[in-house]
Write a protein that holds these residues in place. Structure first.
Motif, mmCIF file in Angstrom:
data_model
loop_
_atom_site.group_PDB
_atom_site.id
_atom_site.type_symbol
_atom_site.label_atom_id
_atom_site.label_comp_id
_atom_site.label_asym_id
_atom_site.label_seq_id
_atom_site.Cartn_x
_atom_site.Cartn_y
_atom_site.Cartn_z
ATOM 1 N N PRO A 87 25.894 91.674 71.657
ATOM 2 C CA PRO A 87 25.450 92.391 70.278
ATOM 3 C C PRO A 87 26.518 92.592 69.333
ATOM 4 N N ASP A 88 27.948 92.816 69.654
ATOM 5 C CA ASP A 88 28.726 93.138 68.684
ATOM 6 C C ASP A 88 29.590 91.844 68.079
ATOM 7 N N THR A 89 29.250 90.816 68.587
ATOM 8 C CA THR A 89 29.868 89.428 68.082
ATOM 9 C C THR A 89 29.641 89.397 66.649
ATOM 10 N N PRO A 90 30.520 89.157 65.647
ATOM 11 C CA PRO A 90 30.300 89.141 64.286
ATOM 12 C C PRO A 90 29.503 87.887 64.019
ATOM 13 N N VAL A 91 28.594 87.849 63.133
ATOM 14 C CA VAL A 91 27.601 86.761 62.747
ATOM 15 C C VAL A 91 28.376 85.562 62.142
ATOM 16 N N LYS A 92 29.492 85.595 61.791
ATOM 17 C CA LYS A 92 30.249 84.725 60.842
ATOM 18 C C LYS A 92 31.056 83.848 62.191
ATOM 19 N N GLU A 93 31.154 84.465 63.517
ATOM 20 C CA GLU A 93 31.404 83.526 64.537
ATOM 21 C C GLU A 93 30.612 82.456 64.699
ATOM 22 N N ILE A 94 29.245 82.850 64.927
ATOM 23 C CA ILE A 94 28.336 82.093 65.116
ATOM 24 C C ILE A 94 28.058 81.070 64.123
ATOM 25 N N LEU A 95 28.274 81.557 62.938
ATOM 26 C CA LEU A 95 27.956 80.399 61.897
ATOM 27 C C LEU A 95 28.907 79.181 61.785
ATOM 28 N N LYS A 96 30.078 79.414 62.642
ATOM 29 C CA LYS A 96 31.155 78.441 62.764
ATOM 30 C C LYS A 96 30.675 77.480 63.883
ATOM 31 N N THR A 97 29.766 77.827 64.617
ATOM 32 C CA THR A 97 29.183 77.038 65.832
ATOM 33 C C THR A 97 28.022 76.280 65.486
ATOM 34 N N VAL A 98 27.215 76.504 64.212
ATOM 35 C CA VAL A 98 25.971 75.765 63.803
ATOM 36 C C VAL A 98 26.096 74.420 63.572
ATOM 37 N N GLY A 99 25.625 73.403 64.136
ATOM 38 C CA GLY A 99 25.444 71.954 63.876
ATOM 39 C C GLY A 99 26.344 71.490 64.924
ATOM 40 N N LEU A 100 27.280 72.270 65.687
ATOM 41 C CA LEU A 100 27.932 71.536 66.787
ATOM 42 C C LEU A 100 27.364 71.259 68.131
ATOM 43 N N PRO A 101 27.642 70.191 68.750
ATOM 44 C CA PRO A 101 27.005 70.091 69.832
ATOM 45 C C PRO A 101 26.704 71.120 70.929
ATOM 46 N N GLY A 102 25.693 71.284 71.740
ATOM 47 C CA GLY A 102 25.419 72.488 72.449
ATOM 48 C C GLY A 102 24.054 73.080 72.240
ATOM 49 N N LEU A 103 23.811 73.963 73.001
ATOM 50 C CA LEU A 103 22.386 74.724 72.942
ATOM 51 C C LEU A 103 22.170 75.307 71.584
ATOM 52 N N THR A 104 21.295 75.334 71.086
ATOM 53 C CA THR A 104 20.903 75.903 69.709
ATOM 54 C C THR A 104 20.500 77.282 69.806
ATOM 55 N N MET A 105 20.177 77.767 70.983
ATOM 56 C CA MET A 105 19.869 79.272 71.140
ATOM 57 C C MET A 105 21.099 79.840 71.857
ATOM 58 N N LEU A 106 21.376 80.912 71.174
ATOM 59 C CA LEU A 106 22.696 81.669 71.872
ATOM 60 C C LEU A 106 22.079 82.969 72.766
ATOM 61 N N PRO A 107 22.039 83.056 74.128
ATOM 62 C CA PRO A 107 21.701 84.246 74.699
ATOM 63 C C PRO A 107 22.737 85.396 74.272
ATOM 64 N N VAL A 108 22.133 86.665 74.021
ATOM 65 C CA VAL A 108 22.820 87.771 73.794
ATOM 66 C C VAL A 108 22.918 88.602 75.253
ATOM 67 N N VAL A 109 24.016 88.659 75.608
ATOM 68 C CA VAL A 109 24.335 89.360 76.744
ATOM 69 C C VAL A 109 25.196 90.743 76.758
ATOM 70 N N GLU A 110 24.643 91.705 77.523
ATOM 71 C CA GLU A 110 25.447 93.058 77.351
ATOM 72 C C GLU A 110 25.405 93.713 78.659
ATOM 73 N N ASN A 111 26.597 93.848 79.405
ATOM 74 C CA ASN A 111 26.632 94.370 80.722
ATOM 75 C C ASN A 111 25.915 93.496 81.844
ATOM 76 N N LYS A 113 23.402 91.693 81.335
ATOM 77 C CA LYS A 113 21.914 91.824 80.988
ATOM 78 C C LYS A 113 21.437 90.958 79.809
ATOM 79 N N LEU A 114 20.528 90.324 79.850
ATOM 80 C CA LEU A 114 20.125 89.671 78.462
ATOM 81 C C LEU A 114 19.214 90.620 77.563
ATOM 82 N N VAL A 115 19.865 90.730 76.428
ATOM 83 C CA VAL A 115 19.344 91.868 75.515
ATOM 84 C C VAL A 115 18.766 91.256 74.342
ATOM 85 N N GLY A 116 18.973 89.712 74.280
ATOM 86 C CA GLY A 116 18.423 89.053 72.987
ATOM 87 C C GLY A 116 18.661 87.905 72.801
#
Length: 261
Positions: A87-111, A113-116
């Protein structure tokens, strides 16, 4: 934007399945909720993500005799290697990966546990660019015709690492065929056709019988911001750009998200 964290944009109400959930039920959940990716949990731990592409890959395999949606489970159609964020990952870090090969949905994990999850759809409201969409659209549009075979559409999708194709006849956009549409078509065939006839039917399936109609389209002069808003409101991954009833280009969620920041 600089200070935005994943927790500010993620979807918290996640639809997930257990590892033993049948593919039949997964397809039902995907259709009901208009989604193409579902996290898989085992004892509350994230072990994979079911994707439309994996379903197509599995159901398109004629060599395996009993590839029936009722007999397959989440573990048969999930991706096991994927990135996660917190949940604390900066959004700008995600934006760098948009369009690269890989899953287009990023699971958000904390401790552990899947939280989003974060999808491209979650990022669309951040698009503020007022330039006309024609400035970023792809002009050489890959497309299929309604009488093309579904296996041809699938091959184009795989070879070009894209998720969907416009269905075009004489310049007019009739619909869209996406991996999810192909997954449903394959599942219906596996359910209803005896094994010995499946190969023939699979090879003869036409795009017109599996595509989504009508296509949601955009105008070359609409702003990038409005194109993003339209994709968000209609829950579509692309907009064929049309002028005088003829396709001029195409813009995807990836294209508009790349204008952020």
């Amino acid at each position: 934007m600089e200070k935005m964290k994943v927790r500010d944009v993620m979807t918290e109400d996640v639809i997930w399945v257990d590892k033993s959930t049948s593919l039949e039920h997964i397809l039902y959940l995907m259709e009901k909720n208009d989604i193409t990716k579902i996290p898989v949990l085992d004892d509350e731990k994230l072990i994979g993500v079911v994707t439309d592409g994996e379903i197509v890959e599995k159901l398109g395999s004629i060599r395996k005799r009993d590839v029936n949606p009722a007999h397959l489970h989440a573990t048969s159609v999930m991706v096991r290697e994927f990135d996660t964020v917190t949940p604390d990952t900066p959004v700008k870090e995600i934006l760098k990966t948009v369009g690269l090969p890989g899953l287009t949905m990023l699971p958000v994990v904390e401790n552990d546990k899947l939280v989003g999850v974060v999808t491209k759809a979650d990022l669309l409201p951040m698009v503020k660019d007022e330039r006309p969409v024609k400035e970023i659209m792809t002009k050489n549009v890959l497309s299929v015709a309604p009488d093309d075979r579904v296996i041809h559409a699938r091959r184009l999708i795989i070879e070009n690492n894209i998720a969907r194709l416009p269905v075009v006849e004489e310049g007019e956009v009739l619909g869209i065929i996406a991996e999810m549409d192909i997954a449903r078509a394959f599942a219906n065939l596996k359910r209803s056709i005896p094994y010995r006839h499946q190969k023939h039917h699979l090879e003869e399936m036409l795009v017109r019988d599996s595509m989504k109609t009508p296509a949601i389209v955009g105008d070359p002069e609409m702003s990038i911001k409005d194109a993003a808003k339209k994709m968000a409101n209609e829950n579509v991954g692309c907009l064929p750009i049309v002028k005088d009833d003829r396709i001029e280009g195409i813009v995807t969620r990836t294209d508009v998200i790349k204008t952020i920041g």
